[in-house]
Write a protein that holds these residues in place. Structure first.
Motif, mmCIF file in Angstrom:
data_model
loop_
_atom_site.group_PDB
_atom_site.id
_atom_site.type_symbol
_atom_site.label_atom_id
_atom_site.label_comp_id
_atom_site.label_asym_id
_atom_site.label_seq_id
_atom_site.Cartn_x
_atom_site.Cartn_y
_atom_site.Cartn_z
ATOM 1 N N VAL A 112 0.832 -1.212 0.000
ATOM 2 C CA VAL A 112 0.000 0.000 0.000
ATOM 3 C C VAL A 112 0.864 1.258 0.000
ATOM 4 O O VAL A 112 0.433 2.314 -0.481
ATOM 5 C CB VAL A 112 -0.982 0.039 1.193
ATOM 6 C CG1 VAL A 112 -2.002 -1.072 1.097
ATOM 7 C CG2 VAL A 112 -0.245 -0.029 2.521
ATOM 8 N N SER A 132 3.894 0.465 -6.997
ATOM 9 C CA SER A 132 3.645 1.859 -7.400
ATOM 10 C C SER A 132 3.323 1.942 -8.893
ATOM 11 O O SER A 132 2.394 2.644 -9.299
ATOM 12 C CB SER A 132 4.846 2.736 -7.056
ATOM 13 O OG SER A 132 5.974 2.437 -7.865
ATOM 14 N N ALA A 183 1.391 2.064 -3.490
ATOM 15 C CA ALA A 183 0.159 2.653 -4.038
ATOM 16 C C ALA A 183 0.037 4.118 -3.644
ATOM 17 O O ALA A 183 -0.368 4.961 -4.449
ATOM 18 C CB ALA A 183 -1.049 1.859 -3.550
ATOM 19 N N MET A 184 0.390 4.438 -2.412
ATOM 20 C CA MET A 184 0.350 5.833 -1.963
ATOM 21 C C MET A 184 1.346 6.686 -2.750
ATOM 22 O O MET A 184 1.041 7.831 -3.116
ATOM 23 C CB MET A 184 0.669 5.923 -0.464
ATOM 24 C CG MET A 184 -0.366 5.317 0.448
ATOM 25 S SD MET A 184 0.165 5.418 2.170
ATOM 26 C CE MET A 184 -0.758 4.060 2.883
ATOM 27 N N GLN A 222 -0.131 0.538 -9.455
ATOM 28 C CA GLN A 222 -1.201 1.454 -9.049
ATOM 29 C C GLN A 222 -1.423 2.545 -10.093
ATOM 30 O O GLN A 222 -2.557 2.967 -10.325
ATOM 31 C CB GLN A 222 -0.872 2.078 -7.686
ATOM 32 C CG GLN A 222 -1.947 2.992 -7.114
ATOM 33 C CD GLN A 222 -3.168 2.248 -6.610
ATOM 34 O OE1 GLN A 222 -3.362 1.072 -6.894
ATOM 35 N NE2 GLN A 222 -4.004 2.942 -5.858
ATOM 36 N N GLN A 247 -0.144 7.480 -6.126
ATOM 37 C CA GLN A 247 -1.177 8.503 -6.060
ATOM 38 C C GLN A 247 -0.578 9.885 -5.847
ATOM 39 O O GLN A 247 -1.012 10.862 -6.471
ATOM 40 C CB GLN A 247 -2.180 8.162 -4.949
ATOM 41 C CG GLN A 247 -3.035 6.973 -5.331
ATOM 42 C CD GLN A 247 -3.870 6.407 -4.194
ATOM 43 O OE1 GLN A 247 -4.318 5.278 -4.271
ATOM 44 N NE2 GLN A 247 -4.086 7.169 -3.147
ATOM 45 N N HIS A 299 -6.118 3.582 -2.157
ATOM 46 C CA HIS A 299 -4.990 2.706 -1.847
ATOM 47 C C HIS A 299 -5.295 1.697 -0.738
ATOM 48 O O HIS A 299 -4.579 0.716 -0.582
ATOM 49 C CB HIS A 299 -3.794 3.557 -1.400
ATOM 50 C CG HIS A 299 -4.108 4.436 -0.227
ATOM 51 N ND1 HIS A 299 -4.745 5.643 -0.374
ATOM 52 C CD2 HIS A 299 -3.918 4.270 1.106
ATOM 53 C CE1 HIS A 299 -4.913 6.203 0.819
ATOM 54 N NE2 HIS A 299 -4.424 5.379 1.721
#
Length: 353
Positions: free
Chosen positions: A71, A253, A74-75, A256, A78, A272
């Protein structure tokens, strides 16, 4: 001479994918969704979600278990996309820049996670989960209070009315929405295949196959099998584990970014949160375990897990008259799959001893 597995052993070893296949098949029968629609959705989700699931393989091979800390990758993705939107960089350039920025951030985050997990040997999964929760708090602090105040953001229409903090939704339409999807598509009847995201997935599969045959890949396997023996053989165990986590975070990453350009919007504070849970559930559905995972587990898991995701609302509506029950069932089944897989792993480990 290798001992042949009995039918019972095969069924036990593949209990999770077999159970999930039966559950998915029954849900498809109940939902009565057109097969072409279901195939179209599965193909799209293969191009959208598989990269994220593949990001979990290296930590499993290296003995770190299921990396809930993806995650953080993923952050990072974003965050990169927010600034690409603010800078007004559109299309393929925007997507590639977001991938580069998020990868750089993810290398740093992966290093931190790897260092932390090295201090929690034997408890990596719960530690990575808690790290994800902690990072989520930091992420929300940055984008709810710092953006627009300490961190300049020119696109004021994406900020909250007071001018500080991002809105709940950031629209990628006209900026990087579908930038990879639209490069090359193939239509087969009602099914649209997005070639470029699938090429990214194929590229990662080839890279993982090649990587695991190199000296570094053999080190991952050695550390995953027995850290003490690997250390005795001269392998820097802690460094190898950190590299494995960095690879996983960087891949997450990029995955995502691929996922969000397909969705077309970013739910600023929630997009996320379920990435780790659903990706891990998909990998386990494909037959992976805490100590063993491969590319085919990821692909099969995405097909089965997301097939059930597609049909669950319709099945819930037909059975109970409430499509929302299907939505609740999605999250329930994700947690149930992880619990079932971990229980089976624990049972097999005790049986082996």
């Amino acid at each position: 001479m290798q001992k042949r597995m009995s039918l019972k052993d095969i069924l036990i070893a593949n209990a999770v994918p077999i159970t999930f296949f039966i559950l998915t098949f029954l849900a498809v029968l109940v939902a009565k969704i057109p097969i072409l629609f279901l195939l179209s959705e599965i193909v799209r989700r293969l191009s959208r979600n598989t990269f994220l699931v593949l990001a979990l393989i290296i930590p499993v091979v290296a003995g770190l278990g299921l990396n809930f800390a993806i995650v953080l990758g993923a952050m990072a993705a974003q965050a990169a996309l927010f600034f690409v939107v603010d800078w007004g960089i559109t299309g393929l350039k925007g997507i590639l820049l977001a991938m580069v920025i998020s990868s750089v951030i993810s290398i740093f985050l992966g290093w931190i996670v790897g260092k932390t997990l090295n201090r929690a040997k034997g408890r990596e999964m719960i530690t990575s989960m808690i790290l994800g929760f902690f990072a989520n708090g930091v992420y929300q602090l940055i984008f709810l209070f710092f953006v627009g105040s300490l961190i300049p953001f020119r696109k004021t229409d994406f900020l909250l009315p007071q001018g500080v903090g991002l809105r709940n939704t950031v629209d990628l339409f006209g900026i990087v929405d579908g930038a990879l999807n639209d490069l090359l598509t193939v239509n087969i009847g009602f099914i649209t295949i997005y070639i470029v995201p699938l090429l990214f997935v194929v590229g990662l599969c080839i890279f993982l196959t090649f990587l695991l045959k190199t000296k570094l890949g053999q080190d991952f396997k050695a550390v995953g099998q027995d850290m003490h023996i690997a250390r005795t053989a001269g392998i820097d165990v802690d460094k190898t584990r950190i590299i494995a986590v960095i690879f996983s975070t960087v891949f997450a990453s990029i995955g995502q970014v691929i996922y969000l350009q397909d969705i077309g919007t970013i739910n600023t504070y929630n997009s996320h949160e379920q990435i780790g849970l659903f990706s891990i559930a998909a990998l386990l559905v494909g037959g992976a375990s805490v100590k063993k995972a491969n590319i085919w587990n990821a692909i099969l898991g995405v097909i089965l897990f997301h097939a059930l995701f597609v049909v669950a609302p319709s099945a819930g509506n037909r059975l109970f008259g409430q499509p929302q029950i299907g939505e609740f069932f999605r999250e329930f089944i994700a947690y149930a799959v992880i619990a079932f897989a971990l229980a089976m792993h624990g049972w097999r480990s005790r049986k082996g001893k």
